[in-house]
Write an enzyme that holds these catalytic residues in place. Structure first.
Site, PDB file in Angstrom:
ATOM      1  N   ASP A 152       0.858  -1.186   0.000  1.00 54.50           N
ATOM      2  CA  ASP A 152       0.000   0.000   0.000  1.00 54.50           C
ATOM      3  C   ASP A 152       0.898   1.241   0.000  1.00 54.50           C
ATOM      4  O   ASP A 152       1.668   1.458   0.930  1.00 54.50           O
ATOM      5  CB  ASP A 152      -0.891  -0.021   1.243  1.00 54.50           C
ATOM      6  N   ASP A 203      -2.810   2.579  -6.136  1.00 57.66           N
ATOM      7  CA  ASP A 203      -1.815   2.659  -5.066  1.00 57.66           C
ATOM      8  C   ASP A 203      -1.713   1.432  -4.170  1.00 57.66           C
ATOM      9  O   ASP A 203      -1.015   1.462  -3.159  1.00 57.66           O
ATOM     10  CB  ASP A 203      -2.080   3.891  -4.195  1.00 57.66           C
ATOM     11  N   GLU A 204      -2.382   0.337  -4.509  1.00 58.79           N
ATOM     12  CA  GLU A 204      -2.241  -0.858  -3.682  1.00 58.79           C
ATOM     13  C   GLU A 204      -2.475  -2.118  -4.502  1.00 58.79           C
ATOM     14  O   GLU A 204      -3.176  -2.112  -5.505  1.00 58.79           O
ATOM     15  CB  GLU A 204      -3.184  -0.824  -2.481  1.00 58.79           C
TER      16      GLU A 204
END
Length: 360
Positions: free
Chosen positions: A14, A108-109
C-alpha cells in the site's frame, strides 16, 4: 467448513498517501506541508491528504470546505491522474519482477502471491522489504506492506506500521493477532456494521469468534459466514492477476444543482462522451446501462435497462439514458449524474496456483 491454509505467502503493498506523495515529490515546494489533492470549492472533495494534513483530521472523501476548517493552512492541489497512473505502472513493473500473481486493487495498492516467486526467496518478509526499497530508490516514494497467509490478514497488517513500514503475521500468529484486533479494524467491517456489532457486544476478534455461525447469519445475513471464517484465519480467496472489470462508469458532481431535464441532458452527453472513450480504450462493451442520480438532499436513485446486445457507442448509450431519464419525474433538484455500463463482454481467466510450504 473450509480450513485455514498456512502455506500461502501473500503480500499487500500500500503506497503511503500516494496522490499527495506524488505531488510533493514533483513539487519540492509542497514537501513537509499539509496538502490535499482535490477541490477546495463548495462541491470539492478530498481525494487524498498528505500525512502533514492528516494530523489535523483531513481525510479522503471529506469535503474541501470541511478540510479547510480542520486545517486553515491546507494547500489544495488539482489531481493529475495521468501522472498517478504513470507512477503506478512503474511500481507494478517492479511487482512483476517478483511474481506474475499481482492483483491491483487501485493505483496505489496491490496483492502479491509470492508463495512461489521469481527470486526463489522463501521469505515473504525479506521480499516485501526488497520491493519497498526498490520502490523508494527507483520511483522515489515510500510504501508499506503487510505479509501473511491470506489477503484479509495481509491487508490489515499493511496498515499497522504506516507510513514506510511493514508487519508480518506468521501462520502461528494469525489467530492471536485476530483475537485482540478491534472489530473496527477488520477489513470489510464498515462504520454501520461496527456500530451494530458494538450493540451485540462484539468489540474484538475474540468476541466475534465466540459467536456461532447461526448467530452471525441471523444478524448479518450472508456476511455472517464471512465474519465467522475470517476471524478463524480462513480466507482462501486467490490473488487474481486478471481482475474482471464488472462495470465502467463516469459521473459528475455539479457546482449548481440542476432542476431542468434539458440541462441534465446536456451534462449527460458530456458524461457519455467520457464513458465512450474509456470503453473504446479498453475494448469493452456491455448490455446494461445504468443512470445514477443523486439529489440535492443526498438521496440516490439508479435506473437501469438491459439491451439484447453489447453496446459501447455513445449514441446508443444516450438513447437508453434519455429513456431512463424521462422514465419518471425527478423528485428534487440534482447534484450528481452518472452513467455506467455493466454486464460486460469481459471473460474470466483462471490461473492455477501451485502452493508450496516455506518458512516466512
Amino acid at each position: 467448513m473450509p480450513e485455514m491454509n498456512p502455506n500461502r505467502k501473500i503480500i499487500h503493498i500500500d503506497m503511503d498517501a500516494f496522490f499527495a506523495s506524488v505531488e510533493q515529490m514533483d513539487n519540492p515546494v509542497l514537501r513537509g506541508k499539509p496538502i490535499a489533492v482535490g477541490g477546495a470549492e463548495n462541491r470539492g472533495v478530498v481525494a487524498a491528504a498528505s500525512y502533514e494534513a492528516r494530523k489535523f483530521g483531513v481525510r479522503s472523501a471529506i469535503s474541501g470546505v470541511l478540510a479547510k476548517k480542520h486545517c486553515p493552512d491546507l494547500i489544495f492541489v488539482r489531481p493529475r491522474f495521468d501522472r498517478y497512473k504513470e507512477i503506478s505502472n512503474k511500481i507494478r513493473t517492479i511487482f512483476h519482477e517478483y511474481t506474475d500473481l499481482v492483483e491491483p486493487l487501485s493505483l496505489d495498492e496491490a496483492y502479491l502471491d509470492v508463495t512461489v516467486n521469481k527470486k526463489g526467496n522463501p521469505s515473504a518478509t525479506l521480499l516485501a522489504q526488497e520491493i519497498r526499497l526498490r520502490i523508494l530508490n527507483e520511483v522515489g516514494l515510500t510504501a508499506s506492506a503487510g505479509i501473511s497467509i491470506n489477503k484479509f490478514v495481509a491487508k490489515i497488517a499493511s496498515d499497522y506500521n504506516k507510513p514506510n513500514g511493514q508487519k508480518t503475521v506468521n501462520p502461528d500468529e494469525v489467530i492471536p493477532f485476530l483475537e485482540v484486533l478491534p472489530i473496527r479494524k477488520f477489513y470489510g467491517v464498515g462504520k454501520v456494521t461496527t456500530e451494530k456489532m458494538y450493540q451485540l457486544g462484539i468489540f474484538t476478534g475474540l468476541e466475534l469468534k465466540s459467536k456461532s455461525l447461526e448467530f452471525l447469519e441471523k444478524h448479518f445475513g450472508k456476511s455472517g459466514n464471512f465474519y465467522y471464517n475470517v476471524v478463524r484465519g480462513i480466507h482462501n480467496s486467490e490473488v487474481k492477476s486478471d481482475r474482471i472489470t464488472k462495470s465502467v462508469a463516469a459521473e459528475h458532481t455539479f457546482d449548481v444543482n440542476l432542476s431542468s431535464e434539458i440541462f441534465m441532458m446536456e451534462q449527460l452527453e458530456k458524461i457519455a462522451n467520457s464513458l465512450e472513450k474509456r470503453l473504446k480504450k479498453h475494448g469493452i462493451a456491455g448490455k446494461t446501462v445504468t443512470l445514477k442520480i443523486k439529489y440535492s438532499d443526498f438521496t440516490q436513485q439508479t435506473r437501469s435497462k438491459t439491451m439484447p446486445y453489447f453496446i459501447s457507442d455513445k449514441g446508443l448509450i444516450m438513447e437508453t439514458v434519455k429513456e431512463l431519464l424521462f422514465q419518471e419525474r425527478m423528485k428534487d433538484s440534482v447534484r450528481l449524474l452518472g452513467i455506467s455500463l455493466s454486464n460486460l463482454n469481459t471473460e474470466e481467466k483462471k490461473t492455477v496456483v501451485v502452493q508450496l510450504k516455506f518458512a516466512f
